[in-house]
Scaffold this motif. Structure first.
Motif, PDB file in Angstrom:
ATOM      1  N   PHE A 493       0.822  -1.204   0.000  1.00 42.19           N
ATOM      2  CA  PHE A 493       0.000   0.000   0.000  1.00 42.19           C
ATOM      3  C   PHE A 493       0.860   1.260   0.000  1.00 42.19           C
ATOM      4  CE2 PHE A 493      -2.594  -3.192   2.343  1.00 42.19           C
ATOM      5  CZ  PHE A 493      -3.635  -3.291   1.430  1.00 42.19           C
ATOM      6  N   LEU A 494       0.262   2.334  -0.483  1.00 39.43           N
ATOM      7  CA  LEU A 494       0.881   3.658  -0.464  1.00 39.43           C
ATOM      8  C   LEU A 494      -0.052   4.621   0.253  1.00 39.43           C
ATOM      9  CD1 LEU A 494       2.800   5.992  -1.390  1.00 39.43           C
ATOM     10  CD2 LEU A 494       1.534   5.991  -3.565  1.00 39.43           C
ATOM     11  N   SER A 495       0.483   5.361   1.214  1.00 42.04           N
ATOM     12  CA  SER A 495      -0.267   6.433   1.865  1.00 42.04           C
ATOM     13  C   SER A 495       0.589   7.699   1.835  1.00 42.04           C
ATOM     14  CB  SER A 495      -0.602   6.071   3.315  1.00 42.04           C
ATOM     15  OG  SER A 495      -1.521   4.985   3.360  1.00 42.04           O
ATOM     16  N   LYS A 496      -0.061   8.807   1.463  1.00 42.82           N
ATOM     17  CA  LYS A 496       0.637  10.086   1.338  1.00 42.82           C
ATOM     18  C   LYS A 496       0.142  11.076   2.393  1.00 42.82           C
ATOM     19  CE  LYS A 496       1.252   9.644  -3.691  1.00 42.82           C
ATOM     20  NZ  LYS A 496       0.932  10.256  -5.017  1.00 42.82           N
ATOM     21  N   GLN A 497       0.852  12.183   2.473  1.00 43.52           N
ATOM     22  CA  GLN A 497       0.481  13.282   3.373  1.00 43.52           C
ATOM     23  C   GLN A 497       0.313  12.811   4.818  1.00 43.52           C
ATOM     24  OE1 GLN A 497       0.034  16.777   2.647  1.00 43.52           O
ATOM     25  NE2 GLN A 497       1.264  16.098   0.899  1.00 43.52           N
ATOM     26  N   LEU A 498       1.317  12.070   5.280  1.00 38.57           N
ATOM     27  CA  LEU A 498       1.326  11.596   6.654  1.00 38.57           C
ATOM     28  C   LEU A 498       2.243  12.476   7.491  1.00 38.57           C
ATOM     29  CD1 LEU A 498       1.683   7.755   6.009  1.00 38.57           C
ATOM     30  CD2 LEU A 498      -0.407   9.120   6.130  1.00 38.57           C
ATOM     31  N   PHE A 499       1.884  12.666   8.742  1.00 38.59           N
ATOM     32  CA  PHE A 499       2.693  13.484   9.648  1.00 38.59           C
ATOM     33  C   PHE A 499       3.123  12.645  10.849  1.00 38.59           C
ATOM     34  CE2 PHE A 499       0.252  16.448   7.159  1.00 38.59           C
ATOM     35  CZ  PHE A 499       1.161  17.483   6.904  1.00 38.59           C
ATOM     36  N   GLN A 500       4.374  12.796  11.240  1.00 33.58           N
ATOM     37  CA  GLN A 500       4.899  12.082  12.392  1.00 33.58           C
ATOM     38  C   GLN A 500       4.423  12.767  13.681  1.00 33.58           C
ATOM     39  OE1 GLN A 500       9.221  10.750  11.714  1.00 33.58           O
ATOM     40  NE2 GLN A 500       8.973  12.412  10.235  1.00 33.58           N
ATOM     41  N   THR A 501       3.974  11.970  14.617  1.00 35.50           N
ATOM     42  CA  THR A 501       3.506  12.515  15.890  1.00 35.50           C
ATOM     43  C   THR A 501       4.572  12.435  16.978  1.00 35.50           C
ATOM     44  OG1 THR A 501       2.582  10.368  16.519  1.00 35.50           O
ATOM     45  CG2 THR A 501       1.133  11.886  15.329  1.00 35.50           C
ATOM     46  N   ALA A 502       5.729  11.844  16.644  1.00 37.08           N
ATOM     47  CA  ALA A 502       6.853  11.751  17.580  1.00 37.08           C
ATOM     48  C   ALA A 502       8.125  11.641  16.742  1.00 37.08           C
ATOM     49  CB  ALA A 502       6.700  10.531  18.485  1.00 37.08           C
ATOM     50  N   PRO A 503       9.272  11.983  17.297  1.00 38.48           N
ATOM     51  CA  PRO A 503      10.509  11.847  16.522  1.00 38.48           C
ATOM     52  C   PRO A 503      10.790  10.384  16.195  1.00 38.48           C
ATOM     53  CG  PRO A 503      10.986  12.378  18.807  1.00 38.48           C
ATOM     54  CD  PRO A 503       9.519  12.536  18.630  1.00 38.48           C
ATOM     55  N   PRO A 504      11.430  10.098  15.062  1.00 35.89           N
ATOM     56  CA  PRO A 504      11.750   8.712  14.710  1.00 35.89           C
ATOM     57  C   PRO A 504      12.707   8.101  15.734  1.00 35.89           C
ATOM     58  CG  PRO A 504      12.920  10.229  13.263  1.00 35.89           C
ATOM     59  CD  PRO A 504      11.946  11.051  14.059  1.00 35.89           C
ATOM     60  N   THR A 505      12.494   6.832  16.045  1.00 38.04           N
ATOM     61  CA  THR A 505      13.316   6.129  17.031  1.00 38.04           C
ATOM     62  C   THR A 505      14.193   5.100  16.332  1.00 38.04           C
ATOM     63  OG1 THR A 505      11.537   6.355  18.660  1.00 38.04           O
ATOM     64  CG2 THR A 505      13.257   4.741  19.131  1.00 38.04           C
ATOM     65  N   ILE A 506      15.460   5.032  16.729  1.00 34.76           N
ATOM     66  CA  ILE A 506      16.395   4.049  16.167  1.00 34.76           C
ATOM     67  C   ILE A 506      16.313   2.761  16.989  1.00 34.76           C
ATOM     68  CG2 ILE A 506      18.814   3.514  15.700  1.00 34.76           C
ATOM     69  CD1 ILE A 506      19.262   6.556  15.396  1.00 34.76           C
ATOM     70  N   LEU A 507      16.177   1.636  16.301  1.00 33.18           N
ATOM     71  CA  LEU A 507      16.121   0.328  16.946  1.00 33.18           C
ATOM     72  C   LEU A 507      17.303  -0.521  16.491  1.00 33.18           C
ATOM     73  CD1 LEU A 507      12.319  -0.487  16.420  1.00 33.18           C
ATOM     74  CD2 LEU A 507      13.381   0.567  18.427  1.00 33.18           C
ATOM     75  N   LYS A 508      18.073  -1.020  17.432  1.00 29.77           N
ATOM     76  CA  LYS A 508      19.189  -1.933  17.134  1.00 29.77           C
ATOM     77  C   LYS A 508      20.087  -1.402  16.023  1.00 29.77           C
ATOM     78  CE  LYS A 508      16.806  -6.087  18.776  1.00 29.77           C
ATOM     79  NZ  LYS A 508      16.352  -7.466  18.461  1.00 29.77           N
ATOM     80  N   GLU A 509      20.351  -0.114  16.041  1.00 32.49           N
ATOM     81  CA  GLU A 509      21.307   0.566  15.170  1.00 32.49           C
ATOM     82  C   GLU A 509      20.843   0.711  13.715  1.00 32.49           C
ATOM     83  OE1 GLU A 509      25.148  -1.184  15.424  1.00 32.49           O
ATOM     84  OE2 GLU A 509      25.332  -0.864  17.587  1.00 32.49           O
ATOM     85  N   ALA A 510      20.124  -0.289  13.168  1.00 33.95           N
ATOM     86  CA  ALA A 510      19.823  -0.270  11.730  1.00 33.95           C
ATOM     87  C   ALA A 510      18.363   0.001  11.401  1.00 33.95           C
ATOM     88  CB  ALA A 510      20.235  -1.603  11.098  1.00 33.95           C
ATOM     89  N   HIS A 511      17.456  -0.114  12.394  1.00 30.85           N
ATOM     90  CA  HIS A 511      16.023  -0.053  12.108  1.00 30.85           C
ATOM     91  C   HIS A 511      15.402   1.230  12.675  1.00 30.85           C
ATOM     92  CE1 HIS A 511      17.166  -4.115  11.371  1.00 30.85           C
ATOM     93  NE2 HIS A 511      17.154  -4.463  12.645  1.00 30.85           N
ATOM     94  N   LEU A 512      14.175   1.488  12.230  1.00 37.74           N
ATOM     95  CA  LEU A 512      13.469   2.694  12.681  1.00 37.74           C
ATOM     96  C   LEU A 512      12.054   2.362  13.128  1.00 37.74           C
ATOM     97  CD1 LEU A 512      14.426   5.162   9.784  1.00 37.74           C
ATOM     98  CD2 LEU A 512      15.343   5.192  12.119  1.00 37.74           C
ATOM     99  N   LYS A 513      11.563   3.139  14.089  1.00 36.16           N
ATOM    100  CA  LYS A 513      10.156   3.085  14.470  1.00 36.16           C
ATOM    101  C   LYS A 513       9.593   4.503  14.359  1.00 36.16           C
ATOM    102  CE  LYS A 513       8.480   0.681  17.987  1.00 36.16           C
ATOM    103  NZ  LYS A 513       8.093   0.283  19.387  1.00 36.16           N
ATOM    104  N   LEU A 514       8.416   4.592  13.710  1.00 34.41           N
ATOM    105  CA  LEU A 514       7.752   5.885  13.537  1.00 34.41           C
ATOM    106  C   LEU A 514       6.328   5.798  14.077  1.00 34.41           C
ATOM    107  CD1 LEU A 514       8.454   6.425   9.697  1.00 34.41           C
ATOM    108  CD2 LEU A 514      10.052   6.809  11.573  1.00 34.41           C
ATOM    109  N   PHE A 515       5.754   6.962  14.333  1.00 36.04           N
ATOM    110  CA  PHE A 515       4.331   7.055  14.640  1.00 36.04           C
ATOM    111  C   PHE A 515       3.749   8.126  13.724  1.00 36.04           C
ATOM    112  CE2 PHE A 515       6.195   5.287  18.439  1.00 36.04           C
ATOM    113  CZ  PHE A 515       5.300   4.272  18.762  1.00 36.04           C
ATOM    114  N   VAL A 516       2.733   7.740  12.926  1.00 33.23           N
ATOM    115  CA  VAL A 516       2.208   8.655  11.926  1.00 33.23           C
ATOM    116  C   VAL A 516       0.682   8.722  11.977  1.00 33.23           C
ATOM    117  CG1 VAL A 516       4.157   8.242  10.351  1.00 33.23           C
ATOM    118  CG2 VAL A 516       2.086   6.855  10.141  1.00 33.23           C
TER     119      VAL A 516
END
Length: 575
Positions: A493-516
Motif C-alpha cells: 500500500f501507499l499512503s501520502k500526506q502523513l505526519f509524524q507525531t513523535a521523533p523517529p526512534t532508532i532500533l538496534k542501530e539499523a532499524h526505525l520506528k515511527l508514529f504517523v
C-alpha cells in the motif's frame, strides 16, 4: 528520496468493481474488491476458488507425460519386492521430496527402500556417479530421483547398462534431449500437457504418489497427512503460489498450524511460531535450518529430522541442524562483507551491468544466499563463485526482465555445467575461463537489459488512506487473500500526506520506528522500518521538526504482544 521506483497499479474499471460487489454481496469494502480484481478475480466463483481452495480441484496426475509408465514401474517394483533408492537434492525442495516419497513408500506401502542425498562438496548438485554406483553396489534395481535428474543423461545411461531402471521426478528446465529413463516426469517438458507448470520437485513426487494411489484404489489420507512437507518446498523454492501450489500451500499451512510433522513442529516451536502459520514463517524459520544441514555438513541430518517419529526424536536431531544454521549465519555475514569490499575496490564492476565476484576460500554452501544479498544491494544480475575440487562453482541470481538461465546457455562453451531457472541458477567452470565468462556475461546482460538496467521497483497494489486500515480490515478481509508469495504477493500500500507525531526512534542501530497519522482527529499508526535507518533517519527527523508530510510504502501486519493485538505498518520505502 525513495530508494526504489514506485509503480502503482492502475485502478480497476468501475463497472467491474460494481459487478464484483454485487456478486459477492456481503463484501462491500472498495479497497478489498480492488485487491481481488488486481489478482484477476472477477466473479463469485473465482473469488470462492481463490479464498476457499478445495483439495478436489487439483489436477489429474495422469495428465503428466510418462506418469502411466512411472506408476506401472513403481507398482512392478513393489510387487516383486525390488530394492528402491530414493535420490534427492540437498536443499529444502530435495530433502522434503525425499522425506515425502521415502516416508510414504516405507510407512504406507512397506517398500524395501532407502534414500540417498549427494554430498554438496564431494559430489555436487544432481545425480552423481557415486550415487548410482552406491545403487549398483547395494542391489537397487530402481532409482527415483527427486528435484534433480532432468539433465542426468550420462548417469541414466550408465544405470541402463547396469540393469537399473530410472524414474526422473524433476521441475527444472530440460534440455532438448531427455535422459533415456523409464519415465521422465517434468511438467516443463515441451511435450508435457500437464496444466500447471510450476510444481516443485516435491510437488512432482507428490503427483507420482497421487497417481499410484488412484491407480491402486488406495486411501489418499496418508499422503495428504504429509502435505506440510510439500508446503515447505513451495515456500522455500519461491515458486508461484498460484494454481495447484496455492491449494497445496493453503492446506499445508493449515496442517502446520494444527498437527505438523514432529521435525517441522519442533522447528516452529523453537522459533516461537504458533498458528496461524504463514509462508514467511517457513521462509525465515524452517527453510534456513533445513538448508543449513546441506550447506554446512550433510543433508542427511535434515532428512532424518523431517522423518522424526516424535518430538523427543525431533529435539535430538534438531540440535545439530540448529547449530549448523547458526554457523551458516556467521559465515554468510562475513562473506557478504568481503564481497562488498571486493566490489568497491574493483575498477570494472562499478560501471559494469552485472556483478560476478570470486574468492577461492568462500564457503560453497552459502554462495547462493550471498548472491541473493549482493543482487538486492546493487539490483543487477549477480554471480558469486568459489573454488571446489579445481573448479569454480557458484550461484546466479537475476533481476526482473533478464533470463539468467538463457544467458548461461549462451556461455555454455565456457562452462562445465549449469542448470536452474529464469531467475536463479548454478554453474561450474574452469578457472582459466573466468575472465572470458565475465566479459561475455556482462555483454549479454547489457544487451538483454537494453543497456538500461531497470531500477529496483516496488509494485504497489493501491493508494489508501490510513483511516481505512484497522484490525477488522486485516482479520476479516486481507487475510483471506493469503497464502502470500510469488504470484500473489502480500498487498503493498501507499499512503501520502502523513505526519509524524513523535521523533523517529532508532532500533538496534539499523532499524526505525515511527508514529504517523493523516489527520489530527484520526488514530496514530505505528510503523516499523527494517534496515532503513541509514537511508532515512536524517530526512525523517527534519520532516518531524519542520512538520513536513511524508509518504510511505508498506505492508499491513498485526503486532501481538502478551495477548494484545494492534495493527502495524512495515515500511519498505518512503519519501
Amino acid at each position: 528520496m525513495p530508494k526504489k521506483k514506485w509503480t502503482v497499479l492502475p485502478p480497476p474499471d468501475k463497472e467491474a468493481l460494481e459487478q464484483l460487489s454485487l456478486e459477492l454481496n456481503t463484501v462491500k469494502n472498495p479497497y478489498f474488491l480492488q485487491l481481488l480484481l488486481s489478482r484477476g478475480i472477477k466473479n463469485f466463483n473465482e473469488a470462492k476458488a481463490f479464498m476457499l481452495p478445495e483439495m478436489q480441484s487439483i489436477h489429474d496426475p495422469f495428465l503428466m507425460k510418462d506418469m502411466d509408465k512411472a506408476v506401472a514401474r513403481l507398482g512392478q517394483a513393489l510387487e516383486n519386492g525390488e530394492k528402491i533408492l530414493i535420490y534427492g537434492d540437498y536443499d529444502v525442495d530435495g530433502t522434503t521430496s525425499v522425506a515425502l516419497v521415502y516416508g510414504y513408500l516405507l510407512e504406507v506401502l512397506g517398500a524395501d527402500c532407502d534414500y540417498y542425498i549427494p554430498d554438496r562438496y564431494t559430489e555436487g548438485y544432481g545425480v552423481s556417479q557415486a550415487g548410482v554406483e552406491f545403487a549398483k553396489d547395494n542391489g537397487y534395481s530402481l532409482i527415483i530421483s527427486l528435484d534433480c535428474g532432468i539433465k542426468a543423461h550420462e548417469r541414466v545411461a550408465w544405470c541402463n547398462q547396469q540393469g537399473i531402471d530410472f524414474i526422473v521426478c524433476d521441475h527444472h528446465l530440460p534440455d532438448d534431449e531427455l535422459p533415456e529413463a523409464i519415465a521422465v516426469l517434468d511438467p516443463k517438458r515441451k511435450d508435457c500437457q500437464y496444466p500447471f507448470k510450476e510444481l516443485t520437485g516435491c510437488g512432482v513426487g507428490f503427483k507420482l504418489l497421487q497417481a499410484f494411489i488412484e491407480a491402486n484404489f488406495l486411501e489418499p489420507e496418508p499422503l495428504w497427512d504429509k502435505i506440510d512437507l510439500l508446503a515447505c518446498s513451495i515456500a522455500a523454492d519461491m515458486v508461484p503460489i498460484t494454481g495447484e501450489n496455492r491449494i497445496f500451500t493453503y492446506f499445508g499451512l493449515e496442517k502446520l498450524g494444527k498437527n505438523a510433522l514432529p521435525g517441522i513442529a519442533y522447528l516452529l516451536q523453537t522459533a516461537g511460531k504458533t498458528a496461524p502459520i504463514q509462508v514467511t514463517d517457513i521462509v525465515f524459520s524452517i527453510s534456513p535450518v533445513i538448508n543449513a544441514a546441506g550447506r554446512m555438513d550433510h543433508a542427511h541430518g535434515a532428512v532424518k529430522l523431517l522423518l522424526a517419529a516424535d518430538m523427543l526424536e525431533a529435539s535430538q536431531l534438531a540440535e545439530a541442524v540448529l547449530k549448523q544454521n547458526q554457523s551458516r549465519k556467521e559465515v554468510e555475514k562475513e562473506i557478504v562483507q568481503q564481497a562488498l569490499e571486493i566490489f568497491h575496490k574493483d575498477s570494472f564492476l562499478p560501471t559494469a551491468f552485472s556483478t560476478v565476484l570470486f574468492h577461492p576460500s568462500w564457503h560453497k554452501g552459502v554462495v547462493g544466499i550471498v548472491a541473493s544479498k549482493i543482487q538486492e544491494h546493487y539490483y543487477r544480475p549477480t554471480i558469486i563463485l568459489t573454488e571446489s575440487n579445481g573448479q569454480l562453482v557458484g550461484s546466479a541470481r537475476s533481476v526482473k526482465g533478464f533470463d539468467i538461465h538463457a544467458a548461461l546457455e549462451s556461455c555454455a562453451d565456457l562452462l562445465i555445467q549449469f542448470g536452474g531457472h529464469t531467475h536463479a541458477a548454478g554453474l561450474h567452470l574452469h578457472p582459466e575461463n573466468l575472465a572470458a565468462f565475465i566479459s561475455r556475461f556482462d555483454e549479454l546482460v547489457k544487451k538483454g537489459l537494453s543497456e538500461n538496467p531497470p531500477p529496483a521497483e516496488l509494485l504497489i497494489d493501491l493508494e489508501i488512506p490510513l483511516s481505512a486500515l484497522n484490525l477488522a480490515f486485516h482479520d476479516k478481509l486481507l487475510i483471506r487473500l493469503s497464502p502470500f508469495g510469488p504470484g500473489n504477493m502480500i498487498p503493498l500500500f501507499l499512503s501520502k500526506q502523513l505526519f509524524q507525531t513523535a521523533p523517529p526512534t532508532i532500533l538496534k542501530e539499523a532499524h526505525l520506528k515511527l508514529f504517523v497519522q493523516d489527520r489530527p482527529e484520526n488514530p496514530t499508526m505505528e510503523v516499523i522500518a527494517f534496515n532503513l535507518r541509514a537511508d532515512f533517519y536524517e530526512g525523517l527527523m527534519d520532516a518531524y521538526l519542520n512538520q513536513k508530510p511524508i509518504s510511505l510504502v508498506y505492508h499491513v501486519e498485526v503486532n501481538e504482544f502478551r495477548g494484545n493485538r494492534k495493527l502495524q505498518l512495515r515500511a519498505l520505502d518512503m519519501a
